[in-house]
Design an enzyme around this catalytic site. Structure first.
Site, PDB file in Angstrom:
ATOM      1  N   ASP A 180      64.590  85.409  22.379  1.00  0.00           N
ATOM      2  CA  ASP A 180      63.899  84.276  21.745  1.00  0.00           C
ATOM      3  C   ASP A 180      64.532  84.032  20.375  1.00  0.00           C
ATOM      4  O   ASP A 180      65.201  84.919  19.825  1.00  0.00           O
ATOM      5  CB  ASP A 180      62.395  84.534  21.592  1.00  0.00           C
ATOM      6  CG  ASP A 180      61.650  83.316  21.035  1.00  0.00           C
ATOM      7  OD1 ASP A 180      62.046  82.176  21.355  1.00  0.00           O
ATOM      8  OD2 ASP A 180      60.686  83.491  20.266  1.00  0.00           O
ATOM      9  N   SER A 181      64.271  82.852  19.828  1.00  0.00           N
ATOM     10  CA  SER A 181      64.759  82.560  18.480  1.00  0.00           C
ATOM     11  C   SER A 181      64.024  83.399  17.437  1.00  0.00           C
ATOM     12  O   SER A 181      64.519  83.576  16.332  1.00  0.00           O
ATOM     13  CB  SER A 181      64.545  81.082  18.168  1.00  0.00           C
ATOM     14  OG  SER A 181      63.150  80.806  18.184  1.00  0.00           O
ATOM     15  N   GLU A 229      56.198  82.098  11.976  1.00  0.00           N
ATOM     16  CA  GLU A 229      57.249  83.010  11.502  1.00  0.00           C
ATOM     17  C   GLU A 229      57.026  83.401  10.038  1.00  0.00           C
ATOM     18  O   GLU A 229      57.353  84.508   9.639  1.00  0.00           O
ATOM     19  CB  GLU A 229      58.641  82.370  11.672  1.00  0.00           C
ATOM     20  CG  GLU A 229      59.108  82.269  13.107  1.00  0.00           C
ATOM     21  CD  GLU A 229      59.497  83.609  13.747  1.00  0.00           C
ATOM     22  OE1 GLU A 229      59.765  84.579  13.014  1.00  0.00           O
ATOM     23  OE2 GLU A 229      59.500  83.681  14.997  1.00  0.00           O
ATOM     24  N   CYS A 263      62.244  81.642  25.563  1.00  0.00           N
ATOM     25  CA  CYS A 263      62.265  80.572  24.567  1.00  0.00           C
ATOM     26  C   CYS A 263      62.357  79.269  25.345  1.00  0.00           C
ATOM     27  O   CYS A 263      63.353  79.019  26.039  1.00  0.00           O
ATOM     28  CB  CYS A 263      63.487  80.750  23.665  1.00  0.00           C
ATOM     29  SG  CYS A 263      63.694  79.409  22.469  1.00  0.00           S
ATOM     30  N   CYS A 271      55.762  76.777  24.446  1.00  0.00           N
ATOM     31  CA  CYS A 271      56.577  77.463  23.432  1.00  0.00           C
ATOM     32  C   CYS A 271      56.018  78.878  23.370  1.00  0.00           C
ATOM     33  O   CYS A 271      54.793  79.056  23.310  1.00  0.00           O
ATOM     34  CB  CYS A 271      56.443  76.775  22.076  1.00  0.00           C
ATOM     35  SG  CYS A 271      57.148  77.742  20.703  1.00  0.00           S
ATOM     36  N   HIS A 293      55.877  80.962  21.128  1.00  0.00           N
ATOM     37  CA  HIS A 293      55.119  81.308  19.917  1.00  0.00           C
ATOM     38  C   HIS A 293      53.637  80.931  20.069  1.00  0.00           C
ATOM     39  O   HIS A 293      52.781  81.508  19.407  1.00  0.00           O
ATOM     40  CB  HIS A 293      55.667  80.572  18.691  1.00  0.00           C
ATOM     41  CG  HIS A 293      56.928  81.163  18.118  1.00  0.00           C
ATOM     42  ND1 HIS A 293      58.142  81.103  18.758  1.00  0.00           N
ATOM     43  CD2 HIS A 293      57.149  81.826  16.948  1.00  0.00           C
ATOM     44  CE1 HIS A 293      59.063  81.690  18.008  1.00  0.00           C
ATOM     45  NE2 HIS A 293      58.487  82.137  16.896  1.00  0.00           N
TER      46      HIS A 293
HETATM   47  N1  DGL Z   1      59.623  80.443  21.030  1.00  0.00           N
HETATM   48  C1  DGL Z   1      60.514  79.302  21.028  1.00  0.00           C
HETATM   49  C2  DGL Z   1      60.130  78.397  22.200  1.00  0.00           C
HETATM   50  O1  DGL Z   1      59.544  78.889  23.162  1.00  0.00           O
HETATM   51  C3  DGL Z   1      60.493  78.744  19.642  1.00  0.00           C
HETATM   52  C4  DGL Z   1      61.478  77.723  19.382  1.00  0.00           C
HETATM   53  C5  DGL Z   1      61.919  77.537  17.944  1.00  0.00           C
HETATM   54  O2  DGL Z   1      62.626  78.410  17.439  1.00  0.00           O
HETATM   55  O3  DGL Z   1      61.628  76.465  17.393  1.00  0.00           O
HETATM   56  O4  DGL Z   1      60.401  77.217  22.233  1.00  0.00           O
END
Ligand code: DGL
Length: 270
Positions: A7-8, A162, A70, A194, A196
């Site tokens: 993931d990011s 974050e 992600c 997402c 998150h």
């Molecule tokens: N968890 C990522 C997703 O599912 C986050 C994306 C981001 O870094 O903006 O889209």
């Protein structure tokens, strides 16, 4: 044997927790690209370059199979990765398809033609890049007909999570749900698109109300990964150690992850 989870940022940990629970004997290597988070405001070429670099790092860590936990990477880069980048002996999977299979009441991997389904009005909450890609609508159209999707780009939510600013994240979620309702007053289902967002799932549920079925990815992705590995045990890679890696500041990311998941998590440099 090891499987990579990418993931990011820390959002993919919501998926990691579920896959560890479903597959306790598999070592998972988690990689978070904090140096470049958030992905949701980037363009598709950028997301593709960053995602392939991260996946290559996970291949180096002994993973033959990597799950993009992600949605933004899955939406903006997965198809290109699968069609023209991934070596034949490796696999990269995304998180969209399991959720759409659940929404359209299909068994994992069912590729029969699109058909009418019970759900008619679906609200999609996702990052701006995911919404722009229309990947959700495209994947849904392969499986279902007659489903109306209203997408809400939830700017700022990933950044607030974050940063650990939960008050801001909560206020943003409420305002994004209100904005969605102005476009679609009565969704039957809401998709948290997402990884998150499960960290704010109670706020989504409360703001949407009990009449809306909320689809959250972690358990769905875990069930579909368990099914995939039962059918493809050869995709368990050569790695033997679980690890948490970040391209950002390991101490800061460890604190953040520990606070969110309520257990000690120690990140190392990627
Ligand atoms: N968890 C990522 C997703 O599912 C986050 C994306 C981001 O870094 O903006 O889209």
């Amino acid at each position: 044997m090891a499987v990579g989870i990418f993931d990011s940022g820390i959002g993919g940990l919501t998926v990691l927790d579920a896959v560890v629970h479903a597959l306790p004997d598999v070592p998972f290597v988690y990689l978070a690209d904090h140096a470049h988070n958030p992905y949701g405001v980037r363009d598709p070429d950028d997301i593709y370059s960053l995602t392939t670099a991260a996946v290559a790092r996970l291949f180096d860590a002994g993973c033959d199979l990597v799950v993009l936990a992600c949605n933004t990477a899955s939406a903006a880069a997965l198809r290109r990765i699968q069609e023209s980048w991934v070596p034949p002996e490796k696999r990269v999977l995304g998180v969209f398809v399991p959720m759409i299979e659940a929404l359209t009441e299909r068994r994992w991997g069912d590729s029969s033609p699109p058909r009418e389904v019970r759900v008619r009005h679906v609200a999609l909450f996702a990052t701006p890049a995911t919404v722009r890609s229309r990947a959700f609508q495209r994947e849904l159209a392969f499986r279902a007909i007659g489903v109306d999707v209203e997408a809400q780009a939830c700017g700022g939510v990933v950044d607030a999570i974050e940063e650990g600013d939960l008050e801001l994240a909560e206020a943003l979620v409420r305002s994004h749900v209100d904005a969605l309702r102005r476009k679609m007053p009565d969704p039957q289902a809401a998709v948290l698109g997402c990884t998150h967002y499960p960290l704010m799932e109670n706020v989504f549920r409360e703001t949407l109300g009990s009449g809306v079925a909320v689809y959250s990815q972690p358990k769905l992705v875990a069930a579909s990964l368990a099914d995939y590995l039962a059918r493809h045990p050869e995709m368990l890679g050569s790695g033997t150690n679980a690890a948490f890696l970040t391209t950002g500041d390991p101490a800061r990311v460890s604190d953040q992850a520990t606070r969110f998941l309520r257990r000690r998590i120690a990140f190392a440099p990627a």
